[in-house]
Design a protein around this motif. Structure first.
Motif, mmCIF file in Angstrom:
data_model
loop_
_atom_site.group_PDB
_atom_site.id
_atom_site.type_symbol
_atom_site.label_atom_id
_atom_site.label_comp_id
_atom_site.label_asym_id
_atom_site.label_seq_id
_atom_site.Cartn_x
_atom_site.Cartn_y
_atom_site.Cartn_z
ATOM 1 N N VAL A 142 -14.544 -16.291 -8.091
ATOM 2 C CA VAL A 142 -15.232 -15.144 -7.747
ATOM 3 C C VAL A 142 -14.780 -13.871 -8.490
ATOM 4 N N ASN A 143 -15.580 -13.622 -9.392
ATOM 5 C CA ASN A 143 -15.083 -12.145 -10.063
ATOM 6 C C ASN A 143 -15.888 -10.912 -10.052
ATOM 7 N N SER A 144 -17.168 -11.036 -9.188
ATOM 8 C CA SER A 144 -18.091 -10.195 -9.003
ATOM 9 C C SER A 144 -17.503 -8.901 -8.393
ATOM 10 N N GLY A 145 -16.543 -8.891 -7.588
ATOM 11 C CA GLY A 145 -16.045 -7.495 -6.825
ATOM 12 C C GLY A 145 -17.002 -7.343 -5.468
ATOM 13 N N ARG A 146 -18.111 -8.020 -5.516
ATOM 14 C CA ARG A 146 -19.090 -7.905 -4.251
ATOM 15 C C ARG A 146 -18.850 -8.740 -3.171
ATOM 16 N N THR A 147 -19.518 -8.246 -2.070
ATOM 17 C CA THR A 147 -19.171 -9.092 -0.692
ATOM 18 C C THR A 147 -19.960 -10.409 -1.082
ATOM 19 N N GLU A 148 -19.643 -11.424 -0.151
ATOM 20 C CA GLU A 148 -20.373 -12.628 -0.249
ATOM 21 C C GLU A 148 -21.973 -12.194 0.086
ATOM 22 N N GLU A 149 -22.217 -11.457 0.986
ATOM 23 C CA GLU A 149 -23.490 -11.049 1.223
ATOM 24 C C GLU A 149 -24.389 -10.633 0.151
ATOM 25 N N GLU A 150 -23.798 -9.709 -0.549
ATOM 26 C CA GLU A 150 -24.056 -8.943 -1.894
ATOM 27 C C GLU A 150 -24.723 -10.138 -2.874
ATOM 28 N N VAL A 178 -22.202 -22.891 6.189
ATOM 29 C CA VAL A 178 -23.704 -22.944 6.222
ATOM 30 C C VAL A 178 -24.464 -22.097 7.090
ATOM 31 N N ARG A 179 -23.947 -21.858 8.468
ATOM 32 C CA ARG A 179 -24.379 -20.848 9.333
ATOM 33 C C ARG A 179 -24.380 -19.504 8.683
ATOM 34 N N ARG A 180 -23.043 -19.026 8.195
ATOM 35 C CA ARG A 180 -23.079 -17.713 7.641
ATOM 36 C C ARG A 180 -24.005 -17.528 6.565
#
Length: 256
Positions: A142-150, A178-180
């Motif tokens: 995970v290297n994006s620096g964004r949130t999971e939602e983004e 999965v729910r998230r």
């Protein structure tokens, strides 16, 4: 209008079986993949995914050739690990219904991601195959620096369905994850369980998801190094048959 996912998979909650291309030689890998595909398709599995997990790119091509010639009605998927360019190239050469990519968002730094997104858009425009993509997928950085939602919202623009896993091959997929994902994507974007589905947990997992990719449970040893076992396929597909038409239990804003 049905989504591309629903147009590709007419049966609710499709189960897709992995062909890991195990074997010591090219001839053995092809022979094993042929037997495994025949077992999977004869026992109700909705499609097969050809993956260079143990084999190489030549093995992938050989299995695609055989499937096209001998299983013309099968739903065929493709995951070329570490080379999605080749996956799209092969999808233009063979009858490939869907491509799986382990990550479509989140794995690259921002300075790399824009070029990746533009390239992926061009690749998708050149192939008719559905794209099943990962975000926060097993073994992926995970290297994006964004949130999971983004990252999920970006990923929705880059693929037709998400494949959801926990942290490892064969590990049961976290239902809270999965729910998230269901809530963060608005409730209607297709989600497939990507690891750890078994006859024992299929009802719970598929109550929250739109289908699954199955590898380890179908093997004689229940691990990825094994060979597809017909009894294991029948066991799981018997459970799936009883729950296929149940609606997804979690929609937007639900189930934390």
């Amino acid at each position: 209008m049905d989504s591309r996912f629903e147009q590709t998979f007419a049966t609710p909650k499709p189960i897709l079986g992995m062909l890991h291309l195990t074997g010591a030689t090219p001839a053995e890998r092809l022979a094993i993949a042929r037997r495994e595909a025949e077992i999977l398709l004869a026992n109700g599995v909705d499609g097969v995914i050809v993956e260079n997990y143990f084999g190489d790119k030549d093995d992938v091509r050989g299995v695609l050739e055989w499937l096209e010639a001998r299983q013309p009605d099968a739903q065929v998927g493709l995951n070329v690990l570490r080379d999605h360019h080749l996956a799209f190239e092969l999808a233009r050469q063979f009858r490939v219904d869907f491509i799986q990519m382990d990550s479509v968002a989140g794995h690259l730094r921002p300075d790399e991601d824009a070029d990746f997104a533009a390239e992926l858009k061009e690749l998708r425009e050149g192939a008719n195959a559905l794209l099943l993509g990962g975000v926060r997928f097993k073994y992926q950085p995970v290297n994006s620096g964004r949130t999971e939602e983004e990252d999920l919202l970006l990923g929705m623009q880059r693929c037709d369905a998400f494949v959801v896993t926990s942290d490892a091959t064969g590990q049961e997929t976290d239902l809270e994850k999965v729910r998230r994902f269901r809530a963060l994507t608005g409730g209607h974007f297709p989600l497939l369980i990507g690891a750890g589905l078994t006859a024992a947990n299929a009802a719970d997992q598929l109550a929250l998801a739109d289908g699954a990719i199955v590898g380890s449970f179908f093997k004689d040893s229940y691990v990825d190094t094994g060979i597809v076992d017909e009894d294991h396929v029948r066991e799981l597909m018997g459970v799936v048959a009883g729950i296929r038409h149940q609606p997804v239990a979690v929609r937007a804003g639900a189930g934390t």
